[in-house]
Scaffold this active site. Structure first.
Site, PDB file in Angstrom:
ATOM      1  N   GLU A 255      40.145 -26.324  -4.042  1.00  0.00           N
ATOM      2  CA  GLU A 255      39.534 -27.039  -3.741  1.00  0.00           C
ATOM      3  C   GLU A 255      40.157 -28.394  -4.901  1.00  0.00           C
ATOM      4  O   GLU A 255      39.412 -28.321  -6.552  1.00  0.00           O
ATOM      5  CB  GLU A 255      38.305 -27.505  -3.142  1.00  0.00           C
ATOM      6  N   CYS A 294      33.241 -34.247  -6.655  1.00  0.00           N
ATOM      7  CA  CYS A 294      34.435 -34.673  -5.868  1.00  0.00           C
ATOM      8  C   CYS A 294      34.990 -35.357  -4.599  1.00  0.00           C
ATOM      9  O   CYS A 294      36.252 -36.720  -3.746  1.00  0.00           O
ATOM     10  CB  CYS A 294      34.683 -33.153  -5.348  1.00  0.00           C
TER      11      CYS A 294
HETATM   12  P1  NAP Z   1      39.440 -28.181 -14.508  1.00  0.00           P
HETATM   13  O1  NAP Z   1      39.249 -27.590 -15.562  1.00  0.00           O
HETATM   14  O2  NAP Z   1      40.359 -27.437 -13.777  1.00  0.00           O
HETATM   15  O3  NAP Z   1      37.897 -26.503 -14.213  1.00  0.00           O
HETATM   16  C1  NAP Z   1      38.141 -26.120 -12.748  1.00  0.00           C
HETATM   17  C2  NAP Z   1      36.921 -24.222 -12.924  1.00  0.00           C
HETATM   18  O4  NAP Z   1      38.546 -23.382 -14.039  1.00  0.00           O
HETATM   19  C3  NAP Z   1      36.313 -24.371 -14.561  1.00  0.00           C
HETATM   20  O5  NAP Z   1      35.596 -23.130 -13.925  1.00  0.00           O
HETATM   21  C4  NAP Z   1      37.459 -23.899 -15.326  1.00  0.00           C
HETATM   22  O6  NAP Z   1      36.395 -23.052 -16.330  1.00  0.00           O
HETATM   23  C5  NAP Z   1      38.081 -23.185 -15.013  1.00  0.00           C
HETATM   24  N1  NAP Z   1      39.519 -22.432 -15.575  1.00  0.00           N
HETATM   25  C6  NAP Z   1      40.427 -23.311 -16.442  1.00  0.00           C
HETATM   26  N2  NAP Z   1      41.461 -23.104 -16.914  1.00  0.00           N
HETATM   27  C7  NAP Z   1      41.607 -21.164 -16.048  1.00  0.00           C
HETATM   28  C8  NAP Z   1      41.890 -20.229 -16.317  1.00  0.00           C
HETATM   29  N3  NAP Z   1      43.544 -20.886 -17.275  1.00  0.00           N
HETATM   30  N4  NAP Z   1      41.659 -19.602 -15.782  1.00  0.00           N
HETATM   31  C9  NAP Z   1      40.691 -19.243 -14.884  1.00  0.00           C
HETATM   32  N5  NAP Z   1      39.586 -20.229 -14.648  1.00  0.00           N
HETATM   33  C10 NAP Z   1      40.064 -21.273 -15.090  1.00  0.00           C
HETATM   34  O7  NAP Z   1      38.123 -28.851 -13.659  1.00  0.00           O
HETATM   35  P2  NAP Z   1      37.103 -29.762 -13.968  1.00  0.00           P
HETATM   36  O8  NAP Z   1      37.077 -29.696 -15.306  1.00  0.00           O
HETATM   37  O9  NAP Z   1      35.751 -28.346 -14.432  1.00  0.00           O
HETATM   38  O10 NAP Z   1      36.781 -30.399 -12.945  1.00  0.00           O
HETATM   39  C11 NAP Z   1      36.664 -31.367 -12.734  1.00  0.00           C
HETATM   40  C12 NAP Z   1      37.813 -31.646 -11.296  1.00  0.00           C
HETATM   41  O11 NAP Z   1      37.178 -30.393 -10.044  1.00  0.00           O
HETATM   42  C13 NAP Z   1      37.712 -32.446 -10.757  1.00  0.00           C
HETATM   43  O12 NAP Z   1      39.185 -33.176 -11.100  1.00  0.00           O
HETATM   44  C14 NAP Z   1      37.579 -32.887  -9.671  1.00  0.00           C
HETATM   45  O13 NAP Z   1      38.715 -33.516  -8.652  1.00  0.00           O
HETATM   46  C15 NAP Z   1      37.525 -31.375  -9.337  1.00  0.00           C
HETATM   47  N6  NAP Z   1      36.513 -30.976  -8.329  1.00  0.00           N
HETATM   48  C16 NAP Z   1      36.519 -30.231  -7.074  1.00  0.00           C
HETATM   49  C17 NAP Z   1      35.968 -30.341  -5.937  1.00  0.00           C
HETATM   50  C18 NAP Z   1      35.894 -30.267  -4.455  1.00  0.00           C
HETATM   51  O14 NAP Z   1      35.580 -29.230  -3.767  1.00  0.00           O
HETATM   52  N7  NAP Z   1      37.401 -30.997  -3.955  1.00  0.00           N
HETATM   53  C19 NAP Z   1      34.427 -30.065  -6.245  1.00  0.00           C
HETATM   54  C20 NAP Z   1      34.366 -30.619  -7.333  1.00  0.00           C
HETATM   55  C21 NAP Z   1      34.834 -30.975  -8.850  1.00  0.00           C
HETATM   56  P3  NAP Z   1      36.150 -23.082 -18.336  1.00  0.00           P
HETATM   57  O15 NAP Z   1      35.103 -24.858 -17.759  1.00  0.00           O
HETATM   58  O16 NAP Z   1      35.979 -22.520 -19.023  1.00  0.00           O
HETATM   59  O17 NAP Z   1      37.784 -24.159 -18.623  1.00  0.00           O
END
Ligand code: NAP
Length: 676
Positions: A255, A294
């Site tokens: 997602e 999102c």
């Molecule tokens: P993110 O930086 O991609 O992080 C998402 C998750 O992935 C976090 O738990 C993060 O942990 C983890 N993560 C990052 N790098 C990783 C790696 N190398 N290995 C394993 N896990 C890793 O996204 P975010 O900034 O938290 O969220 C914002 C984004 O999420 C926005 O772009 C939004 O569109 C999207 N979003 C989408 C939905 C949907 O349902 N489509 C819902 C909510 C949000 P850490 O925090 O510890 O880095």
């Protein structure tokens, strides 16, 4: 304070490499987080050997009960969770969406588990498939729990709901879970997990929590595991391409970013209720969770002739939005989650600004050390085809771009430019417009909400994913699907096609299939208690000859004087060519054939499913009924009610030439011997 991971039955603190987490509203440092020192191989093994092993042995109804009890338990601690939620930047309403919304997902899946799943450890999927001429070889699909574990990696924006909406279908499917929340809001997830673990309601190993990075966890994934990811497309793509995901064909649900749109119909001009609802929804979606949703509306598509009215109305409404400390009364919008997000959103707004005009806002309201506040920004592009940026750059905050359209075709093209989104909404009372646009944009959207004045008041809103509807979207949105009632549960189960004899498959599936009848002379099935009834046991009745008097009497009792039953010349001209018996008479007469009149364990007739009248019954025809015990579902005992279960009977009614005239399933409530 240091956040802890809950792994292999222990709460453990990281050893080194701590990251500092700040209060979104004040900017002060509140926690440190690290998973350094966690043995990730052991985490996965523990989840599979303990958690999944136990959960998969429980029936759907037992798992449903755990969900309900857990939800009830968490409900009594909600007041403790709200202050933590304020520190993530969430207002009271935002926190309600996250905390109460998360708990509600457990309640909802619990209800589905009880109502829509059998009291079994696996699920029989659809009807059997005939595979041979004589019916001695058939096929049947079933879903069984996978033996691995589900690794849920969540975004920062819904630390409670984001975890619970994934856990509910996972647990109901019989699988354990390892949850990895986003670091910046993991303190709220940690608090919820602590409560769940303290409740002692889950089997050992069913839930583990990783606070910090996932280390080398992916190296130990197998083809029986599932990974779900919610977050940025960039991280998602990286994880999806991990060599273990590819080598072991690990199920990966993603997602990601989404440039959702909301559409104002040409009929919904200023002054109409639809216009008003549209403005309210766009402003809501920009400001709830400070636009960090999102599903938030990123693109606002309006008829060119309404651009001025819409931008004036949006500006007026946005001006009234009170931004401030999340827990304060009257505050409509809190801060973003942290300073990194402020920088990120600011940079994205600058990028969008390079190809759009400013309508409202656009300034930083706070600085990182005072909290991560960011005022709403409304942009406008007069030509939505001039640049791809407004359709591809997701500023994850209160940011929205207004765009004009001049025709239905153009509108559909603009909406599709999002490259695949989670949700779109259409505000119109013109059903033709709604139909054309819906069908035009549906391939690019996971959910479409259509609002008119009649539905607006009770609408659940553009931005709210619901447990009974799928959440996810194609293309840019990640191509994943979550929840959607039963559909979500099957993501954690394996569908297997079985082939064999009706008797064997009926035995395996605990459900009768055509050809697995067992003639049981002796005691009438209506005289048997729930436990005594055998799947497949069949009763064949004596015959009854239908007469004209039956038809006349039935017409008199029911008041159904339809010409094909009562008017000889008209019946002659009809497709039946002569007078026929009422279908409902055939049902009633069949009941008269198979029901045993004596007082016994059958408590009540509970309903009827899948009825088909396959051939007409004429006066002079002799019908017989065949009653077969198809499925048994024990009911949870209730006070002041005899212990009982629902028995589904398959009924076939034939005429004297062994032609099928009616086929259906009836449901009866049957008393258990237990309380006798
Ligand atoms: P993110 O930086 O991609 O992080 C998402 C998750 O992935 C976090 O738990 C993060 O942990 C983890 N993560 C990052 N790098 C990783 C790696 N190398 N290995 C394993 N896990 C890793 O996204 P975010 O900034 O938290 O969220 C914002 C984004 O999420 C926005 O772009 C939004 O569109 C999207 N979003 C989408 C939905 C949907 O349902 N489509 C819902 C909510 C949000 P850490 O925090 O510890 O880095």
């Amino acid at each position: 304070m240091r956040l802890k991971s809950y792994v292999y039955g222990q709460w453990i603190e990281g050893e080194k490499n701590f990251r500092t987490i700040k209060n979104a509203a004040t900017g002060e440092s509140i926690y440190e987080i690290s998973s350094d020192g966690v043995d990730f191989r052991k985490v996965l093994e523990y989840a599979r050997d303990k958690g999944t092993n136990s959960l998969s042995r429980l029936t759907f109804h037992q798992r449903a009960k755990i969900l309900k009890e857990t939800a009830k338990y968490l409900s009594s601690f909600k007041a403790d969770l709200y202050p933590l939620s304020y520190s993530t930047g969430a207002t009271k309403f935002d926190s309600w969406l996250d905390i109460d919304g998360g708990i509600q997902t457990f309640f909802s899946y619990s209800g589905k588990g009880k109502r829509e799943f059998p009291d079994e450890i696996f699920y029989v999927d659809g009807d059997y498939e005939p595979l041979s001429k004589s019916g001695s070889f058939i096929g049947q699909h079933i879903f069984v729990p996978l033996t691995g574990t589900a690794v849920h990696i969540n975004a920062f924006n819904f630390p409670c709901w984001g975890m619970m909406e994934k856990l509910a279908p996972t647990f109901l499917g019989g699988m354990s879970a390892v949850v990895k929340p986003a670091s910046s809001t993991a303190f709220l997830t940690e608090a919820v997990v602590k409560l769940i673990i303290n409740s002692d309601l889950l089997p050992e190993g069913a839930l583990q929590l990783i606070c910090g990075s996932t280390g080398d966890l992916f190296e130990y994934l197998t083809g029986q595991d599932v990974v779900t990811f919610t977050g940025s497309a960039e991280t998602g793509r990286k994880l999806k391409a991990h060599h273990k995901i590819i080598e072991n064909a690990v199920r990966f649900n993603m997602e990601a970013d989404s440039l959702n749109c909301s559409v104002l119909g040409p009929d919904a001009v200023k002054g109409t209720p639809e216009f008003q609802y549209f403005i309210r929804e766009v402003v809501n979606e920009m400001t709830v969770k400070a636009g960090q949703k999102c599903t938030a509306i990123r693109r606002t598509l309006v008829p060119a002739s309404s651009v001025e009215d819409v931008s004036t109305a949006l500006k007026d409404s946005l001006e009234k939005v009170k931004i401030g400390f999340p827990s304060e009364e009257g505050i409509r919008m809190g801060p973003l989650v942290d300073e990194d997000q402020v920088t990120d959103v600011f940079q994205k707004v600058e990028l969008l600004h390079s190809v759009t005009e400013s309508v409202y806002g656009g300034s930083l309201e706070g600085t990182a050390n005072k909290g991560a506040y960011f005022a709403p920004v409304l942009l406008y592009t007069p030509d939505p085809f001039a640049s791809d940026l407004p359709h591809s750059v997701e500023a994850f905050g209160p940011v929205n771009t207004l765009m004009p359209y001049t025709s239905e075709e153009e509108l559909i093209k603009i909406a599709r430019k999002g490259g695949g989104s989670l949700v779109a909404s259409i505000f119109t009372s013109d059903a033709d417009f709604a139909r054309n646009v819906t069908l035009g944009i549906a391939p690019y959207h996971g959910r479409i909400m259509i609002i008119d004045a009649a539905s607006a008041k009770e609408s659940t809103g553009h931005g709210s994913p619901l447990p009974n509807l799928t959440h996810g979207g194609p293309g840019r949105a990640g191509g994943g699907e979550e929840m959607g009632g039963k559909r979500g549960v099957f993501k954690y189960m394996q569908r297997t096609a079985l082939q064999g004899s009706p008797y064997t498959l009926s035995h395996i599936c605990s459900e009768w299939v055509q050809g697995a009848d067992k003639l049981k002379p002796g005691k009438h099935p209506f005289l048997k208690y729930f436990e005594e009834l055998e799947i497949g046991e069949t009763l064949i009745t004596h015959g009854r000859t239908v007469t004209e008097a039956d038809i006349v009497n039935f017409a008199g009792i029911s008041g159904d004087y339809f010409y094909a039953h009562m008017n000889e010349p008209a019946a002659k001209r009809s497709i039946f060519e002569k007078r026929v018996a009422h279908g409902y008479f055939v049902l009633s007469a069949a009941a008269g054939l198979f029901v045993h009149p004596a007082e016994g364990p059958v408590l009540a007739n509970y309903g009827l499913d899948n009825l088909r009248f396959t051939k007409p019954v004429y006066p002079g025809d002799t019908i017989t009924a065949k009653l077969t015990c198809r499925r048994k579902t024990a009911k949870e005992p209730k006070e002041n009610e005899p212990a009982q279960g629902v028995v589904s009977w398959h009924v076939e009614v034939q005429n004297q030439d062994t032609e099928l005239v009616a086929i259906y399933d009836i449901l009866t409530l049957v008393r258990s011997r237990g309380n006798n």
